[in-house]
Design a protein around this motif. Structure first.
Motif: not given
Ligand SMILES: [Zn+2]
Length: 239
Positions: A70-94
């Motif tokens: 029954a509980r509901r709460a709103e929190f501020p969360a205005r952030f700059q998202l920076i995310a990093a990933m590999n192009p594929c599981p092994c990391g060497y695609l391309g």
């Protein structure tokens, strides 16, 4: 700026998930603690799908709602998202340095961990090719952070003087008004959106990026060159 390190982030998601399912009263997780700072997520597709999808709300509204029983709460969360990933599981695609060992199916499953609606909310997708040790050592020093900062501050000021808010805060009607696309740029956006199957959200976000590219160049109106650059930032993982 607060840089939330990866170990903290991992805990952030755990605590956020815990907040979603148990614990009382709701309290802010580390997504909220990154408010007005940078949220850096390495190995982006390795986070649980539920945690990734939970980013959609704050990326859109700058707030996060924790609802539990029954509980509901709103929190501020205005952030700059920076995310990093590999192009594929092994990391060497391309890569020109080493061959990729992944099957097409493994690659599409890996990239598919990031949903379309989540990718829609990320404005700049940039591919960073691997460089050899020699290139790394021999490369000349790039532009200094201080000089880039000067350009960024000037572009932001340019936007504030024009419309009283930064470009990212523009809503639909205001985007059309302040983007001030010339005819060729307008046509370019229509074609890119149709060809790449963009949602309305993607299109509006690309226009805001194009407006920012034009502001960095000190241009009053948005031309093809600015729009073309913005389109390039929304093409990764969509081929
Ligand atoms: Zn691979």
């Amino acid at each position: 700026m607060v840089i939330q390190q990866i170990s903290q982030i991992a805990r952030a998601f755990f605590s956020t998930n815990v907040l979603l399912t148990s614990g009382s009263p709701p309290r802010p997780g580390e997504i909220s603690q990154a408010h007005h700072g940078v949220l850096f997520l390495d190995e982006f597709p390795e986070f649980a799908r539920s945690a990734l999808e939970a980013l959609r709300e704050p990326l859109e509204t700058g707030t996060i709602t924790i609802a539990r029983a029954a509980r509901r709460a709103e929190f501020p969360a205005r952030f700059q998202l920076i995310a990093a990933m590999n192009p594929c599981p092994c990391g060497y695609l391309g890569s020109t340095l080493k061959a990729c060992r992944c099957t097409p199916d493994q690659i599409s499953r890996y990239q598919g961990k990031l949903s379309g609606p989540l990718l829609d909310r990320i404005d700049l997708h940039i591919e960073v090719p691997a460089v050899s040790a020699q290139q790394l050592i021999d490369a000349p020093a790039g532009e200094s952070t201080a000089s880039i900062r000067t350009r960024v501050v000037a572009a932001r000021e340019f936007a504030l003087q024009r419309q009283g808010s930064p470009n990212q805060a523009l809503q639909a009607g205001a985007i059309d008004k302040h983007a001030a696309l010339d005819d060729a740029a307008r046509k370019f956006v229509y074609n890119a959106a149709a060809k790449l199957g963009w949602s309305a959200r993607s299109t509006h976000r690309a226009l805001k990026v194009a407006r920012t590219v034009a502001d960095l160049a000190g241009a009053e109106s948005v031309g093809v060159v600015h729009v073309a650059e913005a389109v390039q930032y929304r093409r990764a993982l969509r081929n």
